[in-house]
Design a protein around this motif. Structure first.
Motif, PDB file in Angstrom:
ATOM      1  N   CYS A 241      -3.031   1.765   4.044  1.00 13.63           N
ATOM      2  CA  CYS A 241      -1.629   2.171   3.973  1.00 13.63           C
ATOM      3  C   CYS A 241      -1.381   3.000   2.718  1.00 13.63           C
ATOM      4  CB  CYS A 241      -0.708   0.961   4.015  1.00 13.63           C
ATOM      5  SG  CYS A 241      -0.659   0.155   5.632  1.00 13.63           S
ATOM      6  N   GLY A 242      -2.086   2.668   1.644  1.00 17.21           N
ATOM      7  CA  GLY A 242      -1.970   3.444   0.410  1.00 17.21           C
ATOM      8  C   GLY A 242      -2.458   4.872   0.577  1.00 17.21           C
ATOM      9  N   LEU A 243      -3.476   5.051   1.406  1.00  8.56           N
ATOM     10  CA  LEU A 243      -3.958   6.409   1.698  1.00  8.56           C
ATOM     11  C   LEU A 243      -2.911   7.212   2.463  1.00  8.56           C
ATOM     12  CD1 LEU A 243      -7.669   5.780   2.791  1.00  8.56           C
ATOM     13  CD2 LEU A 243      -6.856   6.717   0.616  1.00  8.56           C
TER      14      LEU A 243
ATOM     15  N   ILE B 195      12.839   4.303   1.214  1.00  9.06           N
ATOM     16  CA  ILE B 195      12.643   4.159  -0.228  1.00  9.06           C
ATOM     17  C   ILE B 195      12.264   5.504  -0.838  1.00  9.06           C
ATOM     18  CG2 ILE B 195      11.055   3.203  -1.977  1.00  9.06           C
ATOM     19  CD1 ILE B 195      11.048   0.613  -0.274  1.00  9.06           C
ATOM     20  N   ARG B 196      11.348   6.178  -0.188  1.00  4.50           N
ATOM     21  CA  ARG B 196      10.869   7.486  -0.671  1.00  4.50           C
ATOM     22  C   ARG B 196      12.002   8.512  -0.656  1.00  4.50           C
ATOM     23  NH1 ARG B 196       6.578   8.929  -3.508  1.00  4.50           N
ATOM     24  NH2 ARG B 196       6.135  11.067  -3.127  1.00  4.50           N
ATOM     25  N   HIS B 197      12.756   8.538   0.449  1.00  9.05           N
ATOM     26  CA  HIS B 197      13.855   9.491   0.592  1.00  9.05           C
ATOM     27  C   HIS B 197      14.933   9.269  -0.470  1.00  9.05           C
ATOM     28  CE1 HIS B 197      16.748  12.150   2.493  1.00  9.05           C
ATOM     29  NE2 HIS B 197      17.645  11.162   2.417  1.00  9.05           N
ATOM     30  N   ASN B 198      15.210   8.011  -0.762  1.00  7.27           N
ATOM     31  CA  ASN B 198      16.242   7.680  -1.745  1.00  7.27           C
ATOM     32  C   ASN B 198      15.710   7.569  -3.169  1.00  7.27           C
ATOM     33  OD1 ASN B 198      18.595   7.437   0.008  1.00  7.27           O
ATOM     34  ND2 ASN B 198      17.464   5.744   0.930  1.00  7.27           N
TER      35      ASN B 198
ATOM     36  N   GLY C 279       0.817  -1.212   0.000  1.00 10.75           N
ATOM     37  CA  GLY C 279       0.000   0.000   0.000  1.00 10.75           C
ATOM     38  C   GLY C 279       0.846   1.256   0.000  1.00 10.75           C
ATOM     39  N   LEU C 280       1.867   1.275   0.837  1.00  5.49           N
ATOM     40  CA  LEU C 280       2.710   2.469   0.920  1.00  5.49           C
ATOM     41  C   LEU C 280       3.431   2.754  -0.396  1.00  5.49           C
ATOM     42  CD1 LEU C 280       4.164   1.919   4.506  1.00  5.49           C
ATOM     43  CD2 LEU C 280       2.687   3.809   3.782  1.00  5.49           C
ATOM     44  N   ILE C 281       3.976   1.717  -1.004  1.00  7.46           N
ATOM     45  CA  ILE C 281       4.755   1.909  -2.234  1.00  7.46           C
ATOM     46  C   ILE C 281       3.858   2.122  -3.448  1.00  7.46           C
ATOM     47  CG2 ILE C 281       6.318   0.742  -3.866  1.00  7.46           C
ATOM     48  CD1 ILE C 281       7.644  -0.575  -1.381  1.00  7.46           C
ATOM     49  N   LEU C 282       2.803   1.321  -3.556  1.00  7.47           N
ATOM     50  CA  LEU C 282       1.976   1.360  -4.767  1.00  7.47           C
ATOM     51  C   LEU C 282       0.769   2.288  -4.661  1.00  7.47           C
ATOM     52  CD1 LEU C 282       1.979  -2.454  -5.595  1.00  7.47           C
ATOM     53  CD2 LEU C 282       3.419  -0.668  -6.599  1.00  7.47           C
ATOM     54  N   GLY C 283       0.409   2.686  -3.463  1.00  3.32           N
ATOM     55  CA  GLY C 283      -0.733   3.581  -3.284  1.00  3.32           C
ATOM     56  C   GLY C 283      -2.029   2.817  -3.039  1.00  3.32           C
ATOM     57  N   PHE C 284      -3.086   3.584  -2.807  1.00  4.31           N
ATOM     58  CA  PHE C 284      -4.364   2.996  -2.404  1.00  4.31           C
ATOM     59  C   PHE C 284      -5.076   2.225  -3.507  1.00  4.31           C
ATOM     60  CE2 PHE C 284      -5.552   7.140  -4.020  1.00  4.31           C
ATOM     61  CZ  PHE C 284      -6.716   6.879  -4.735  1.00  4.31           C
ATOM     62  N   TYR C 285      -4.660   2.385  -4.750  1.00  3.69           N
ATOM     63  CA  TYR C 285      -5.304   1.666  -5.856  1.00  3.69           C
ATOM     64  C   TYR C 285      -4.508   0.409  -6.225  1.00  3.69           C
ATOM     65  CZ  TYR C 285      -7.489   0.697 -10.336  1.00  3.69           C
ATOM     66  OH  TYR C 285      -8.141   0.076 -11.380  1.00  3.69           O
ATOM     67  N   TYR C 286      -3.233   0.581  -6.510  1.00  2.00           N
ATOM     68  CA  TYR C 286      -2.425  -0.552  -6.973  1.00  2.00           C
ATOM     69  C   TYR C 286      -1.961  -1.471  -5.841  1.00  2.00           C
ATOM     70  CZ  TYR C 286      -2.523   1.649 -11.501  1.00  2.00           C
ATOM     71  OH  TYR C 286      -2.956   2.196 -12.681  1.00  2.00           O
ATOM     72  N   GLY C 287      -1.826  -0.946  -4.632  1.00  2.00           N
ATOM     73  CA  GLY C 287      -1.469  -1.786  -3.492  1.00  2.00           C
ATOM     74  C   GLY C 287      -2.462  -2.918  -3.270  1.00  2.00           C
TER      75      GLY C 287
END
Length: 180
Positions: free
Chosen positions: A102-104, A171-174, A48-56
């Motif tokens: 988590c995607g949200l 992951i986001r920071h890098n 969810g965190l990486i792919l977002g609320f739709y693709y997660g």
């Protein structure tokens, strides 16, 4: 048009990759009665965190579908529709909601407190829904179901959710994954 096609291919690959990560997490198991400890929820949160609320959630649905048709990717290498309909099926179905929540919480500029709140809420719902389903299938009182399927897993859930947030922020920071 080429940029859009590459973006679509990246999303498909990332959905498949996160689904495979969830499957991998199912093999990292500590047997513990009816409900085993596994790393699945760590990877569900990350999907969810990486792919977002739709693709997660799509990655989670792909995982559940793959296991339901016989690929031995559920906890301890189990498979089949019977697992989804059995005592631990509530946890598995709740993974979809968890990944969505988590995607949200993901995305640039999301306040840390919002991310922490939504990810911990997501994991709490997995434990609550899973325990409730456990009680229904095994025909045991709700308090007993919570004592078997929720309470022993809460400390590990806190650790796994915290780890998922730390990994995602790194992951986001890098800038390791950018699906936009």
């Amino acid at each position: 048009m080429l940029k859009q096609e590459i973006l679509t291919i990246k999303r498909i690959v990332m959905v498949a990759f996160m689904s495979a990560c969830i499957a991998f997490g199912a093999f990292v198991v500590i047997p513990f009665g009816i409900v085993p400890f596994s790393l699945q929820t760590l990877f569900v949160s990350l999907s969810g965190l990486i792919l977002g609320f739709y693709y997660g959630p799509i990655a989670v649905i792909l995982y559940l579908f793959s296991g339901s048709i016989g690929l031995p990717i559920f906890a301890s290498g189990t498979a089949g529709l019977g697992i989804l309909l059995g005592p631990t099926g509530g946890y598995l179905f709740a993974f979809i909601l968890s990944s969505f929540l988590c995607g949200l919480a993901s995305g640039k500029g999301t306040p840390l407190f919002k991310m922490i709140f939504l990810c911990f809420l997501a994991d709490a719902l997995v434990l609550l829904i899973g325990s409730w389903r456990l009680g229904v299938v095994l025909d045991i009182p709700l308090l007993q179901a919570f004592s078997v399927g929720l309470i022993p897993f809460t400390p590990a859930a806190v650790v796994k959710t915290s780890l998922a947030i730390v990994i995602y922020r790194s992951i986001r920071h890098n800038k390791l994954f950018d699906l936009k």
